[in-house]
Write an enzyme that holds these catalytic residues in place. Structure first.
Site, PDB file in Angstrom:
ATOM      1  N   VAL A   1      27.159 -33.323  12.071  1.00  0.00           N
ATOM      2  CA  VAL A   1      26.527 -34.199  12.804  1.00  0.00           C
ATOM      3  C   VAL A   1      25.527 -33.967  13.380  1.00  0.00           C
ATOM      4  O   VAL A   1      25.106 -33.817  15.033  1.00  0.00           O
ATOM      5  CB  VAL A   1      27.719 -34.432  13.863  1.00  0.00           C
ATOM      6  CG1 VAL A   1      29.332 -34.465  13.780  1.00  0.00           C
ATOM      7  CG2 VAL A   1      28.605 -32.285  14.623  1.00  0.00           C
TER       8      VAL A   1
ATOM      9  N   HIS B   1      31.162 -38.325  10.358  1.00  0.00           N
ATOM     10  CA  HIS B   1      31.733 -38.033  11.580  1.00  0.00           C
ATOM     11  C   HIS B   1      30.788 -38.096  13.030  1.00  0.00           C
ATOM     12  O   HIS B   1      30.956 -37.099  13.990  1.00  0.00           O
ATOM     13  CB  HIS B   1      31.788 -36.296  11.594  1.00  0.00           C
ATOM     14  CG  HIS B   1      32.480 -35.626  10.304  1.00  0.00           C
ATOM     15  ND1 HIS B   1      32.915 -35.075   9.049  1.00  0.00           N
ATOM     16  CD2 HIS B   1      33.556 -36.710   9.902  1.00  0.00           C
ATOM     17  CE1 HIS B   1      33.725 -35.401   8.196  1.00  0.00           C
ATOM     18  NE2 HIS B   1      34.142 -35.928   8.361  1.00  0.00           N
TER      19      HIS B   1
ATOM     20  N   CYS C   1      30.983 -46.006  34.993  1.00  0.00           N
ATOM     21  CA  CYS C   1      32.756 -46.913  34.937  1.00  0.00           C
ATOM     22  C   CYS C   1      33.228 -46.079  35.845  1.00  0.00           C
ATOM     23  O   CYS C   1      34.741 -45.828  36.316  1.00  0.00           O
ATOM     24  CB  CYS C   1      33.683 -47.758  33.904  1.00  0.00           C
ATOM     25  SG  CYS C   1      34.269 -46.326  32.630  1.00  0.00           S
TER      26      CYS C   1
ATOM     27  N   SER D   1      28.928 -29.201   0.245  1.00  0.00           N
ATOM     28  CA  SER D   1      29.773 -29.376   1.130  1.00  0.00           C
ATOM     29  C   SER D   1      31.545 -28.143  -0.093  1.00  0.00           C
ATOM     30  O   SER D   1      30.886 -28.975  -1.052  1.00  0.00           O
ATOM     31  CB  SER D   1      30.445 -30.594   1.086  1.00  0.00           C
ATOM     32  OG  SER D   1      31.714 -31.011   1.901  1.00  0.00           O
TER      33      SER D   1
END
Length: 315
Positions: free
Chosen positions: A146, A162, A224, A262
């Site tokens: 990320v 991700h 909002c 990984s």
């Protein structure tokens, strides 16, 4: 389908944290979070070169191990990963969504860690994969990270499985905000706030005391008023089905698969290895330490990503 839109990489204004964290991070030792590895095996390097040369539609999947040489730790590496060095664990999706105090703690820590996390730069492994794409070798790149380092290196045929810490979403209306813009809002709301932080995590998190967190003010969505969340998949959440389907299609189009950095312990990435196996694709794994799929790989290399990948000629 490039999942990296809306990124800005300018440095944000100076924040108030005590010297020991900034001095610690300024060391920028590329070996600080990289586990020890054996010397390069010339024969295995030749085998990897042969694999890349024969690949015409190569899919690469990267994990946290590719970014450790950029000064970002991973979770699971022996002795140097976050789990090995601390008893802290990543935030859970359900806790973040349900609890305002959890969000306050998360954002306070992320605010302190952001200048260092966002300033990290690609290392030779990121640049090598970007060059492979430019030369037509790379069919698609899937990253579990990320940190946006592939985007910084220029990769475009990219799916951020991700998500990316450089984007922030409103949980109510979905409004997207660049993370750097949110950092400026944090600074306006907390002009005199200070904290002493320890230990950067793979997602930019740092460790603060509860006393430091309680006085931190968190902004709401400017559109909002809803709660804000980084555009990443937290632990306990799932990758959106349309993104999973997209990556499955790219795997089925590929003629080979290379895993870089990984351990494949997380199912969200491991499932694509299973798809590659079903399609009988040759699989090569470059990772320091064992992975969940070592028995499925035709070649396993325990080397630094940034040391090995630049040696490979993609043509």
């Amino acid at each position: 389908m490039r999942m990296s839109f809306g990124l800005t990489f300018k440095r944000t204004a100076k924040v108030h944290w005590r010297a020991n964290f900034s001095q610690q991070c300024s060391l920028r030792s590329t070996g600080l979070f990289v586990p020890p590895s054996p010397p390069l095996d010339p024969e295995k390097v030749k085998e990897l070169q042969r694999f890349i040369t024969l690949s015409k539609r190569l899919l690469v999947m990267t994990g946290a191990g590719i970014s450790t040489e950029s000064g970002i730790p991973d979770y699971r590496s022996e002795k140097v990963g976050l789990y090995a060095r601390t008893d802290r664990r990543p935030i859970q999706h359900g806790d973040f969504v349900r609890s305002a105090p959890v969000r306050q703690r998360y954002w306070a820590r992320n605010f302190v860690g952001w200048p260092q996390f966002s300033s990290r730069q690609p290392n030779p492994a990121h640049w090598a994969l970007s060059n492979w794409e430019r030369l037509g070798k790379l069919h698609w790149l899937v990253t579990q990270n990320v940190d946006a380092l592939h985007t910084k290196a220029g990769s475009q045929r990219l799916t951020e499985l991700h998500g990316c810490m450089h984007r922030v979403l409103c949980l109510d209306c979905g409004e997207q905000t660049p993370r750097g813009v949110l950092q400026e809002r944090f600074q306006v709301l907390n002009p005199t706030w200070s904290a002493e932080a320890h230990g950067l995590a793979p997602d930019g998190d740092v460790f603060l005391t509860e006393e430091e967190v309680q006085s931190f003010q968190v902004p709401s969505c400017s559109r909002c008023g809803g709660p804000l969340k980084p555009d990443v998949v937290f632990f306990g959440d799932t990758v959106k089905p349309d993104k999973v389907d997209f990556v499955h299609k790219r795997v089925k189009e590929a003629d080979s698969l290379l895993v870089v950095g990984s351990s494949l312990q997380v199912y969200s990435g491991y499932r694509f290895i299973l798809t590659a196996r079903e399609k009988k694709l040759p699989i090569v794994i470059l990772n320091i330490g064992p992975t969940r799929s070592d028995d499925l790989a035709s070649l396993k290399l325990d080397s630094r990503c940034g040391e090995l990948l630049p040696l490979i000629d993609p043509r």
